[in-house]
Structures are given as C-alpha cells and as structure tokens.
Write a protein that holds these residues in place. Structure first.
Motif, PDB file in Angstrom:
ATOM      1  N   PRO A  60      94.466  39.296  33.942  1.00 23.18           N
ATOM      2  CA  PRO A  60      95.208  38.092  34.328  1.00 23.18           C
ATOM      3  C   PRO A  60      94.331  36.928  34.770  1.00 23.18           C
ATOM      4  O   PRO A  60      94.837  35.825  34.962  1.00 23.18           O
ATOM      5  CB  PRO A  60      96.070  38.583  35.501  1.00 23.18           C
ATOM      6  N   HIS A  61      93.044  37.116  34.902  1.00 21.37           N
ATOM      7  CA  HIS A  61      92.190  36.069  35.474  1.00 21.37           C
ATOM      8  C   HIS A  61      91.896  34.976  34.455  1.00 21.37           C
ATOM      9  O   HIS A  61      91.410  35.249  33.350  1.00 21.37           O
ATOM     10  CB  HIS A  61      90.880  36.673  35.975  1.00 21.37           C
ATOM     11  N   SER A  62      92.177  33.746  34.827  1.00 18.78           N
ATOM     12  CA  SER A  62      91.948  32.606  33.938  1.00 18.78           C
ATOM     13  C   SER A  62      90.862  31.678  34.466  1.00 18.78           C
ATOM     14  O   SER A  62      90.464  30.739  33.773  1.00 18.78           O
ATOM     15  CB  SER A  62      93.248  31.814  33.748  1.00 18.78           C
ATOM     16  N   SER A  63      90.378  31.888  35.687  1.00 25.52           N
ATOM     17  CA  SER A  63      89.273  31.097  36.237  1.00 25.52           C
ATOM     18  C   SER A  63      88.649  31.895  37.367  1.00 25.52           C
ATOM     19  O   SER A  63      89.263  32.814  37.921  1.00 25.52           O
ATOM     20  CB  SER A  63      89.745  29.727  36.750  1.00 25.52           C
ATOM     21  N   ALA A  64      87.409  31.540  37.693  1.00 25.85           N
ATOM     22  CA  ALA A  64      86.703  32.293  38.732  1.00 25.85           C
ATOM     23  C   ALA A  64      85.514  31.498  39.232  1.00 25.85           C
ATOM     24  O   ALA A  64      84.972  30.624  38.532  1.00 25.85           O
ATOM     25  CB  ALA A  64      86.239  33.650  38.195  1.00 25.85           C
ATOM     26  N   VAL A  65      85.112  31.809  40.482  1.00 19.74           N
ATOM     27  CA  VAL A  65      83.840  31.343  41.042  1.00 19.74           C
ATOM     28  C   VAL A  65      83.139  32.573  41.602  1.00 19.74           C
ATOM     29  O   VAL A  65      83.703  33.285  42.440  1.00 19.74           O
ATOM     30  CB  VAL A  65      84.040  30.286  42.140  1.00 19.74           C
ATOM     31  N   VAL A  66      81.924  32.836  41.113  1.00 22.83           N
ATOM     32  CA  VAL A  66      81.162  34.007  41.543  1.00 22.83           C
ATOM     33  C   VAL A  66      79.829  33.529  42.091  1.00 22.83           C
ATOM     34  O   VAL A  66      79.059  32.862  41.381  1.00 22.83           O
ATOM     35  CB  VAL A  66      80.939  35.005  40.386  1.00 22.83           C
ATOM     36  N   ALA A  67      79.556  33.851  43.356  1.00 24.08           N
ATOM     37  CA  ALA A  67      78.313  33.430  44.011  1.00 24.08           C
ATOM     38  C   ALA A  67      77.461  34.655  44.317  1.00 24.08           C
ATOM     39  O   ALA A  67      77.983  35.707  44.693  1.00 24.08           O
ATOM     40  CB  ALA A  67      78.623  32.668  45.302  1.00 24.08           C
ATOM     41  N   PRO A  68      76.136  34.537  44.167  1.00 21.18           N
ATOM     42  CA  PRO A  68      75.265  35.687  44.443  1.00 21.18           C
ATOM     43  C   PRO A  68      75.092  35.911  45.944  1.00 21.18           C
ATOM     44  O   PRO A  68      75.152  34.973  46.744  1.00 21.18           O
ATOM     45  CB  PRO A  68      73.941  35.277  43.795  1.00 21.18           C
ATOM     46  N   LEU A  69      74.880  37.158  46.321  1.00 19.27           N
ATOM     47  CA  LEU A  69      74.499  37.535  47.686  1.00 19.27           C
ATOM     48  C   LEU A  69      72.993  37.764  47.672  1.00 19.27           C
ATOM     49  O   LEU A  69      72.501  38.640  46.941  1.00 19.27           O
ATOM     50  CB  LEU A  69      75.239  38.788  48.136  1.00 19.27           C
ATOM     51  N   VAL A  70      72.267  36.983  48.443  1.00 22.44           N
ATOM     52  CA  VAL A  70      70.810  36.968  48.368  1.00 22.44           C
ATOM     53  C   VAL A  70      70.223  37.377  49.710  1.00 22.44           C
ATOM     54  O   VAL A  70      70.604  36.845  50.755  1.00 22.44           O
ATOM     55  CB  VAL A  70      70.292  35.571  47.965  1.00 22.44           C
ATOM     56  N   VAL A  71      69.285  38.314  49.675  1.00 19.74           N
ATOM     57  CA  VAL A  71      68.558  38.755  50.862  1.00 19.74           C
ATOM     58  C   VAL A  71      67.071  38.609  50.577  1.00 19.74           C
ATOM     59  O   VAL A  71      66.536  39.254  49.681  1.00 19.74           O
ATOM     60  CB  VAL A  71      68.893  40.215  51.224  1.00 19.74           C
ATOM     61  N   ARG A  72      66.433  37.690  51.299  1.00 22.52           N
ATOM     62  CA  ARG A  72      64.991  37.452  51.144  1.00 22.52           C
ATOM     63  C   ARG A  72      64.623  37.166  49.690  1.00 22.52           C
ATOM     64  O   ARG A  72      63.741  37.803  49.102  1.00 22.52           O
ATOM     65  CB  ARG A  72      64.191  38.656  51.657  1.00 22.52           C
ATOM     66  N   SER A  73      65.335  36.208  49.109  1.00 23.05           N
ATOM     67  CA  SER A  73      65.099  35.761  47.730  1.00 23.05           C
ATOM     68  C   SER A  73      65.386  36.851  46.703  1.00 23.05           C
ATOM     69  O   SER A  73      64.974  36.742  45.541  1.00 23.05           O
ATOM     70  CB  SER A  73      63.651  35.262  47.562  1.00 23.05           C
ATOM     71  N   ARG A  74      66.095  37.882  47.096  1.00 17.93           N
ATOM     72  CA  ARG A  74      66.427  38.989  46.198  1.00 17.93           C
ATOM     73  C   ARG A  74      67.938  39.112  46.095  1.00 17.93           C
ATOM     74  O   ARG A  74      68.625  39.256  47.097  1.00 17.93           O
ATOM     75  CB  ARG A  74      65.830  40.285  46.746  1.00 17.93           C
TER      76      ARG A  74
END
Length: 452
Positions: free
Chosen positions: A172-186
């Motif tokens: 059912p998904h027609s749009s999304a925003v996905v952000a990375p989880l970053v720990v110490r540039s990783r």
C-alpha cells in the motif's frame, strides 16, 4: 491573565453601549432603574457565557491542530515534541528488536506516518502500520528506498510507489522518507516513514528523529565499551594478585607443615577461600561484609608470613556491613599498604582499616592506612593527577621505568590507577578518593562512595 483582560474590556464596552442607547439615543432617556437592569443583565450574560465561548475556541483550535497533524500540515514537530521523544526513546539500550518495536510504536503518531520501520543494515527490526503483513521483523528489507538509505548513508525521499520500490505486489505504500541511523560515521540502520496516500512524509522531521536515535545508539555503544573496559579492569585486578604472594604463602605453609600441622592446614584452607572468592565473585558490587571477610583472610595469610612485623587494627561500623561496595577494591588498597608500605621497612608496622556509614549523607567512608615507608612525591603527584583526571591512561601516568623501591612504588601506583578507573566507571563523579602521606609517616588512602 489575557482572558481576564478581554472579559473586563467586554464588560466596559457593554456598559458604555447601554449608557449611550438608554441615555443618549432614546428620547426621552430611560430612568436609572431600567438602565441598571439592562446593564446588569447583559453583564451577567457576558460573564457566564465567556468561559463556554473560550472553551469552544480552544476546542476548535485543538481540533484544527489534530486535523493539521493528521493531514500533514504540521510537518515538523516542535522542540517540545522532539524533547519528549528523546526522553522516551528506547534505543538507549542498543539497536535490538525489542527496543526498535517500542520505538516505532511511539514514533508513528509523532511523524504523521501511516507506517514506521526501523532496520539494521540488512533486516527489518520493527514495523508498524499498513504493510506489516510482508514487512515483517526478522526478514530482509523489502523496500528499495530503505536499501538505498542503508547503503548510501543518505536520506531517501520516495515520491511514488515506484521509487518506494517494495518487492511485494500490492504493497500500500505510495511514498516514503527513509533516513540512515549513523554511529561514528558508520551506518548501522535506518528509520523509515511510509504513506499510503499521495502525501509525502515530512522529511525534515524524519531526519531530525533519525539524528536523535543515532545519538542514543552512539551513547549505547559508548556504554558497552565502558562496560567491557570495566570488566577488563576487574579481570586485571584479579590477575594482579601477585604470584610471589602465592609462593610466599605456600612456603610459609610448607615450613609449618612439620612443626605446626594444624596451623598449616588452617592456612591452606584460608588460601583456598581467598582464591575461590576472587574467581567466583560475579558483578561489580558485593556486600561490605563479604569484602571485609576477604580482606581479613588475606591479612591472616600475610600475618602468618610476616609474624610480629605485621599488626592489623580494624575499626568497622556495623552499619557498613550490609552496604554494597565495589568488589575487589578494598583488598588491593590493603595489599599496597602491606607490600609497599610495610614490606620495605625492617621494623614492625601496623595496617589499619576503618569504615563508617553516614545515613544522612548516604555515603560509606573507608580508610586504609599504614605507618610504613610512605610514597615518593613523584608517584603521589601522578596519582593525584590520575584522581583528578581519570581519563589519563595508565601508561602516561606511570612515567618512565624505575628500579628498586621506586619501581615498587610505581607498581602500587598502577594498581591504584586501575581502581580509580573502575570507580570512575561505576560512580562517575559521585565518589571521592584521596591519597596522602602524613608528616608522621606512612600512607593514607581515603575512599568515599554512595551508600547502597
């Protein structure tokens, strides 16, 4: 205050209007009594009706705000919302499925998303909302947008179903925003918000929340590293029990086995208890009574070796016995007093152990003192610097290699620095430790820790 001023202005306006109509516009003018009746009636109506009017206005504002959030008009949570979220986040314990599940349930209404997900680099850890039938925790990521965010380390905004790229037909998904989880540039995972309608989730809000979660994950990683280091220091304290101490005690037992077999047998039992405690003790804390018994066992073994050269004095407050103290902390202080304080001097000496509980101040005070040779000024200065700056490494604080008595004192300093680093991990700035060499001679170590 603002509402009261508005009501007062309304009452003044009512009386001005009544006076103008009844005394100026009406001819002939009304008498005083009818004028007062009209004015009082209108005033009562205003006073009684104002709370209902104000409440209705606030209800309309609240409904408008809820509608705006539901329709995506309130795209960015304010600072208060983010602060509340930061206090409630569960990822402080690490990126685990249980913590992720609690977090997505909390974030779903805050981020105006139909569905919210948290993943690691490969698998879905938690998912809530439409699509949960195929976006299942423990399975590989189904969305290409999520994969791109995890691999590229950048926020991905998908404006249509094709860009979302779900691998399951009928998603059912027609749009999304996905952000990375970053720990110490990783990149360690992603936070995704999905919509089933035409609206696009608020990208800035998702990124801000991802930054908060990343900070929590970084703090969790630092905690794990500190715990590993603390366990390593505890293991180092266990390994610090000098092999020479074991050999000396065994020699003492051997020498007494023929002339005093009962005493030798008792010493052998105490030696076994001593090492059993160091091996089997788990965790970072123990009852003071246990540590006290451990110290007495150690000193009884040393007294069998030193004879009359070693005197011991105990001054223990009974209230201290049930309190919790860091394991393997008192015994190394006593060992330093025996080995580095009294050992080098030819004559007899005394080691004193004193402990007090302060129920009002909620602290336990422990003092280990001796009347031995004392501590060189340079080692004492380095120890003082280690106490005031616990982050100083042992290697840096130990200085150049020494020989003779200086090397013995430096070794004692390394042991104390190990204890200081453990105390700093366990208590932060809630403990106090000081080392001094009185003018009368010897060394005094004072330790104060929270009462628990």
């Amino acid at each position: 205050m603002r509402g009261s001023a508005v009501l007062a202005a309304a009452v003044l306006g009512i009386w001005a209007l009544v006076a103008t109509i009844t005394q100026v516009l009406v001819s002939p003018a009304l008498d005083t009594l009818p004028t007062l009746i009209i004015g009082v009636t209108l005033t009562l109506a205003a006073v009684l009706g104002y709370p209902s009017f104000l409440r209705g206005r606030r209800d309309r504002q609240a409904r408008a705000a809820r509608t705006a959030r539901r329709d995506g008009l309130a795209a960015d949570p304010d600072a208060g919302d983010l602060a509340a979220a930061a206090r409630s986040m569960s990822l402080r314990s690490g990126l685990t499925p249980e913590a992720a599940a609690r977090t997505v349930r909390l974030l779903r209404p805050m981020l105006s998303g139909d569905s919210v997900s948290i993943t690691d680099r490969e698998d879905i850890l938690a998912f809530v909302g439409p699509g949960s039938d195929h976006h299942r925790p423990g399975h590989q990521m189904r969305s290409e947008a999520t994969v791109r965010a995890a691999e590229g380390g950048r926020t991905v905004v998908a404006k249509n179903a094709e860009q979302v790229g779900c691998r399951v037909q009928g998603c059912p998904h027609s749009s999304a925003v996905v952000a990375p989880l970053v720990v110490r540039s990783r990149v360690v995972g992603t936070l995704g918000v999905f919509q089933s309608g035409s609206r696009i989730p608020p990208a800035q809000a998702v990124e801000d929340m991802a930054h908060i979660l990343s900070l929590h994950l970084e703090m969790a990683e630092l905690d794990r590293e500190r715990q590993i280091a603390a366990h390593a220091r505890l293991d180092a304290l266990r390994a610090q029990i000098n092999p020479h101490f074991l050999f000396n005690v065994l020699n003492t037992i051997a020498s007494k086995s023929r002339t005093r077999p009962d005493e030798a047998r008792e010493l052998l039992v105490r030696l076994a208890e001593f090492f059993r405690y160091t091996v089997r003790q788990e965790g970072h804390f123990a009852d003071f009574a246990q540590e006290y018994y451990f110290v007495r066992t150690y000193l009884s073994l040393e007294q069998a070796r030193f004879g009359d050269r070693l005197q011991v004095r105990y001054d223990i407050d009974p209230q201290v016995l049930t309190s919790r103290v860091p394991v393997l902390t008192i015994q190394p202080l006593v060992e330093n007093a025996v080995k580095h304080g009294l050992g080098p001097q030819p004559g007899p000496g005394t080691v004193r152990l004193k402990a007090r509980a302060d129920p009002l101040g909620r602290t336990v005070s422990i003092r280990v003192s001796d009347d031995g040779v004392g501590m060189p000024d340079d080692v004492l200065r380095e120890l003082t610097r280690s106490i005031t700056h616990p982050q100083t490494t042992t290697e840096a604080a130990a200085g150049p290699a020494e020989t003779g008595d200086g090397a013995e004192s430096a070794h004692a300093g390394v042991g104390l620095r190990n204890i200081i680093e453990r105390l700093d991990f366990l208590y932060g700035d809630r403990y106090d430790l000081s080392v001094s060499t009185p003018a009368s001679g010897g060394t005094v170590v004072d330790l104060r820790v929270p009462l628990s």
